[in-house]
Design an enzyme around this catalytic site. Structure first.
Site, PDB file in Angstrom:
ATOM      1  N   GLU A 226       1.636  -0.433  -4.957  1.00 39.86           N
ATOM      2  CA  GLU A 226       0.614   0.534  -5.340  1.00 39.86           C
ATOM      3  C   GLU A 226       1.297   1.860  -5.663  1.00 39.86           C
ATOM      4  O   GLU A 226       1.609   2.647  -4.767  1.00 39.86           O
ATOM      5  CB  GLU A 226      -0.418   0.739  -4.217  1.00 39.86           C
TER       6      GLU A 226
ATOM      7  N   ASP B  23       0.831  -1.197   0.000  1.00 39.62           N
ATOM      8  CA  ASP B  23       0.000   0.000   0.000  1.00 39.62           C
ATOM      9  C   ASP B  23       0.873   1.256   0.000  1.00 39.62           C
ATOM     10  O   ASP B  23       1.881   1.318   0.720  1.00 39.62           O
ATOM     11  CB  ASP B  23      -0.879  -0.019   1.269  1.00 39.62           C
TER      12      ASP B  23
ATOM     13  N   ASN C 107     -10.558  -1.021  -8.667  1.00 43.99           N
ATOM     14  CA  ASN C 107     -10.036  -1.515  -7.389  1.00 43.99           C
ATOM     15  C   ASN C 107     -10.884  -0.930  -6.266  1.00 43.99           C
ATOM     16  O   ASN C 107     -11.844  -0.191  -6.517  1.00 43.99           O
ATOM     17  CB  ASN C 107      -8.530  -1.225  -7.247  1.00 43.99           C
TER      18      ASN C 107
HETATM   19  C1  ARE Z   1      -9.401   8.544   5.942  1.00 38.56           C
HETATM   20  C2  ARE Z   1     -10.272   9.758   5.639  1.00 38.56           C
HETATM   21  C3  ARE Z   1      -9.440  11.019   5.552  1.00 38.56           C
HETATM   22  C4  ARE Z   1      -8.656  11.208   6.851  1.00 38.56           C
HETATM   23  C5  ARE Z   1      -7.838   9.959   7.109  1.00 38.56           C
HETATM   24  C6  ARE Z   1      -7.116  10.035   8.433  1.00 38.56           C
HETATM   25  O1  ARE Z   1     -10.966   9.523   4.421  1.00 38.56           O
HETATM   26  O2  ARE Z   1     -10.292  12.122   5.343  1.00 38.56           O
HETATM   27  O3  ARE Z   1      -7.782  12.303   6.738  1.00 38.56           O
HETATM   28  O4  ARE Z   1      -8.682   8.813   7.134  1.00 38.56           O
HETATM   29  O5  ARE Z   1      -8.022  10.145   9.484  1.00 38.56           O
HETATM   30  C7  ARE Z   1      -7.902   4.852   2.496  1.00 38.56           C
HETATM   31  C8  ARE Z   1      -8.933   5.886   2.076  1.00 38.56           C
HETATM   32  C9  ARE Z   1      -8.731   7.224   2.755  1.00 38.56           C
HETATM   33  C10 ARE Z   1      -8.624   7.045   4.253  1.00 38.56           C
HETATM   34  C11 ARE Z   1      -7.405   6.153   4.484  1.00 38.56           C
HETATM   35  C12 ARE Z   1      -7.085   5.917   5.943  1.00 38.56           C
HETATM   36  O6  ARE Z   1      -8.897   6.035   0.667  1.00 38.56           O
HETATM   37  O7  ARE Z   1      -9.847   8.054   2.446  1.00 38.56           O
HETATM   38  O8  ARE Z   1      -8.475   8.296   4.882  1.00 38.56           O
HETATM   39  O9  ARE Z   1      -7.687   4.858   3.887  1.00 38.56           O
HETATM   40  O10 ARE Z   1      -8.168   5.393   6.620  1.00 38.56           O
HETATM   41  C13 ARE Z   1      -3.440   8.560  -3.052  1.00 38.56           C
HETATM   42  C14 ARE Z   1      -2.301   7.635  -2.635  1.00 38.56           C
HETATM   43  C15 ARE Z   1      -2.679   6.167  -2.650  1.00 38.56           C
HETATM   44  C16 ARE Z   1      -3.985   5.920  -1.885  1.00 38.56           C
HETATM   45  C17 ARE Z   1      -5.058   6.814  -2.523  1.00 38.56           C
HETATM   46  C18 ARE Z   1      -6.404   6.643  -1.856  1.00 38.56           C
HETATM   47  O11 ARE Z   1      -1.178   7.853  -3.472  1.00 38.56           O
HETATM   48  O12 ARE Z   1      -1.633   5.434  -2.045  1.00 38.56           O
HETATM   49  O13 ARE Z   1      -4.648   8.194  -2.409  1.00 38.56           O
HETATM   50  N1  ARE Z   1      -4.365   4.487  -1.905  1.00 38.56           N
HETATM   51  C19 ARE Z   1      -4.032   3.597  -0.778  1.00 38.56           C
HETATM   52  C20 ARE Z   1      -5.160   2.645  -0.446  1.00 38.56           C
HETATM   53  C21 ARE Z   1      -6.305   3.412   0.172  1.00 38.56           C
HETATM   54  C22 ARE Z   1      -5.867   3.988   1.510  1.00 38.56           C
HETATM   55  C23 ARE Z   1      -4.459   4.424   1.528  1.00 38.56           C
HETATM   56  C24 ARE Z   1      -3.616   4.276   0.449  1.00 38.56           C
HETATM   57  C25 ARE Z   1      -3.896   4.858   2.802  1.00 38.56           C
HETATM   58  O14 ARE Z   1      -5.523   1.912  -1.571  1.00 38.56           O
HETATM   59  O15 ARE Z   1      -7.452   2.615   0.334  1.00 38.56           O
HETATM   60  O16 ARE Z   1      -6.679   5.141   1.839  1.00 38.56           O
HETATM   61  O17 ARE Z   1      -3.457   3.676   3.447  1.00 38.56           O
HETATM   62  C26 ARE Z   1      -3.782  11.195  -7.652  1.00 38.56           C
HETATM   63  C27 ARE Z   1      -2.408  10.712  -7.183  1.00 38.56           C
HETATM   64  C28 ARE Z   1      -2.538   9.475  -6.315  1.00 38.56           C
HETATM   65  C29 ARE Z   1      -3.511   9.718  -5.181  1.00 38.56           C
HETATM   66  C30 ARE Z   1      -4.872  10.133  -5.778  1.00 38.56           C
HETATM   67  C31 ARE Z   1      -5.894  10.431  -4.707  1.00 38.56           C
HETATM   68  O18 ARE Z   1      -4.306  10.276  -8.600  1.00 38.56           O
HETATM   69  O19 ARE Z   1      -1.627  10.369  -8.297  1.00 38.56           O
HETATM   70  O20 ARE Z   1      -1.274   9.164  -5.784  1.00 38.56           O
HETATM   71  O21 ARE Z   1      -3.670   8.477  -4.450  1.00 38.56           O
HETATM   72  O22 ARE Z   1      -4.699  11.303  -6.563  1.00 38.56           O
HETATM   73  O23 ARE Z   1      -5.436  11.439  -3.868  1.00 38.56           O
END
Ligand code: ARE
Ligand code: CA
Length: 478
Positions: A225, A188, A288
């Site tokens: 990822e 992740d 996904n």
């Molecule tokens: C949650 C709340 C937030 C709060 C946080 C802390 O929604 O508001 O601030 O908690 O309290 C998942 C959810 C998040 C969640 C998080 C933790 O999606 O909403 O936050 O869990 O509970 C980027 C990253 C990429 C990430 C995506 C979602 O680069 O790594 O954002 N994906 C992974 C997982 C997710 C997970 C996380 C990472 C964190 O698959 O499920 O988040 O572990 C462009 C950029 C991308 C960026 C994208 C979105 O495309 O190129 O890099 O992805 O925008 O911002």
């Protein structure tokens, strides 16, 4: 770390998002093994914060590396991995180690009962303390690689993977999973960590456990990822020599094409010419767990179970065309994008209910149990190792192609009939279309396709049929 260690006659993994370990063990034995699935991706296995209303994303906020979550405990996980391996289904774990849980409203309590103090960056059950983290800052600019890697992704406490203690704790965790028999990891937020730190961590991992049927000296499969649709400071190329990459360009392009935003005839050279990574390094999927609900990348192009007809077509293309390491999504149904999996009044995840016709109920979508999808898993296994041949198209949105002499598939996304004699490359005979039906005994419950001595067959797909695909292969000859 590029080999997913799948059985030679298998090809695809399925992400059983938020499933419980006991349910997955049964699913491996009753369905995934017999249907030829190569593996499962499971939700994070280590202790996460308990967030109000139990959103799905609480599992991306680690509290410790204790293997207790709403999916089950360590013993249940171990049992699941063992039972799945026994029926030829490999386990890939979604591992979160870029960060730990963010500040909560009050005290942070984990699914294993541990307490943590994210406001002080204190996670005693690991233990991690303030010194193990980067100083707090937010990610505002994705063009700034330093910020993306050293600041906090959505306020999640950002671990410093350059520190030996942090590396050691991560390694202990990953090695324990290897001991339990997993085949690899989905890392992740890999893009939020420095490639050199990941190199050290991956390079120190144990070899896979031979007691679970892996050959000696096998490295865990790694898929990172890294979201790179182009135009940002961090490139997937920085990570390609470390492991496979989630190829989000495929997800966006396939969704766009099957939503009608691009002519299907253009799919003829699907692959690197589209700007995708090379096939052996690309994990490819239609949607996904993030982009099916508007998180992550791909936006409005992404197809999900909610648009079932084009979704099944896109999935059939993803599995039918030889490109990438494939993954299928298996969801729970949702309206609200924060909503977690189906739960009872105490917050425990509910098991899926399997209905008489094999489909799921009780809030679980189980795309992997849709006939059009699991029959394409078999198609992909049957044609494994063959090339695309005899590409045909109508100049727009009707396409067809052969896979060696093993299979043939056709798509119709036009608003009029596909009704053509097309070269199928299959030996003469009658075949059962595995999309509209299935072979039952010596009969076919769907369309029968008659292949002549010249290998040609009349292919008919109407615009208003349930499905816009037709697929036949050597394994389902009548
Ligand atoms: C949650 C709340 C937030 C709060 C946080 C802390 O929604 O508001 O601030 O908690 O309290 C998942 C959810 C998040 C969640 C998080 C933790 O999606 O909403 O936050 O869990 O509970 C980027 C990253 C990429 C990430 C995506 C979602 O680069 O790594 O954002 N994906 C992974 C997982 C997710 C997970 C996380 C990472 C964190 O698959 O499920 O988040 O572990 C462009 C950029 C991308 C960026 C994208 C979105 O495309 O190129 O890099 O992805 O925008 O911002
Ligand atoms: Ca980071």
């Amino acid at each position: 770390q590029f080999d997913p260690h799948q059985l030679p006659d298998r090809s695809t993994m399925v992400h059983l998002f938020e499933w419980k370990w006991d349910d997955i063990a049964l699913e491996c034995e009753n369905f995934l093994g017999p249907k030829g699935f190569a593996g499962i991706q499971v939700s994070p296995v280590n202790e996460n914060v308990i967030a109000p209303k139990r959103p799905w994303w609480e599992r991306y906020q680690p509290i410790s590396f204790i293997l207790t979550t709403r999916s089950g405990n360590e013993q249940q996980f171990a049992n699941m991995v063992k039972r799945c391996n026994k029926v030829g289904v490999r386990t890939y774990v979604d591992v979160v180690f870029n960060h730990m849980a963010a500040k909560q409203g009050g005290q942070a309590v984990g699914t294993g009962g541990s307490r943590a103090y994210p406001e002080n960056k204190d996670y005693p059950a690991v233990p991690f303390t303030n010194a193990d983290f980067h100083p707090s800052c937010g990610i505002q600019d994705y063009n700034d690689a330093y910020q993306v890697r050293n600041c906090e992704l959505v306020a999640l406490r950002d671990l410093n993977q350059t520190i030996p203690h942090v590396q050691n704790k991560i390694l202990e965790f990953l090695d324990r999973l290897v001991d339990l028999g997993v085949a690899g990891f989905r890392v992740d937020a890999a893009k939020h960590m420095w490639p050199n730190d990941l190199r050290v961590i991956y390079g120190s991992l144990k070899n896979l456990n031979t007691a679970h049927g892996f050959p000696p000296n096998s490295k865990p499969f790694i898929v990172q990822e890294v979201i790179d649709l182009g135009g940002e400071g961090i490139k997937r190329d920085e990570y390609v020599d470390l492991g496979a990459i989630t190829e989000f360009k495929v997800s966006a392009a396939i969704g766009k094409a099957f939503r009608g935003g691009d002519d299907l005839k253009n799919l003829k050279n699907w692959g690197e010419q589209w700007g995708f990574l090379e096939s052996s390094k690309a994990l490819v999927f239609v949607d996904n767990h993030d982009n099916q609900r508007g998180h992550g990348a791909g936006g409005a192009d992404i197809l999900t179970y909610k648009q079932s007809k084009p979704y099944k077509m896109a999935t059939a293309f993803n599995l039918g065309f030889p490109f990438g390491i494939t993954r299928i999504m298996s969801s729970f149904s949702f309206d609200d994008t924060d909503q977690g999996p189906p739960k009872d009044s105490s917050g425990n995840i509910k098991s899926p209910v399997i209905q008489k016709d094999g489909s799921c109920d009780a809030g679980w979508v189980c795309e992997h149990r849709w006939r059009q999808i699991y029959n394409m898993v078999e198609f992909q296994n049957q044609v494994k190792g063959t090339e695309v041949g005899n590409w045909w198209d109508n100049g727009k949105n009707q396409i067809a192609f052969c896979r060696g002499n093993a299979g043939f598939i056709a798509f119709n996304l036009e608003s009029f009939d596909l009704n053509q004699d097309i070269q199928t490359c299959l030996p003469a005979g009658t075949y059962c279309d595995v999309i509209s039906g299935d072979k039952v005994g010596s009969n076919c419950s769907g369309k029968k396709v008659l292949v002549g001595n010249d290998g040609k067959a009349r292919i008919i797909i109407g615009p208003n049929e349930d499905d816009g695909v037709l697929a036949i292969h050597k394994g389902k000859k009548l």
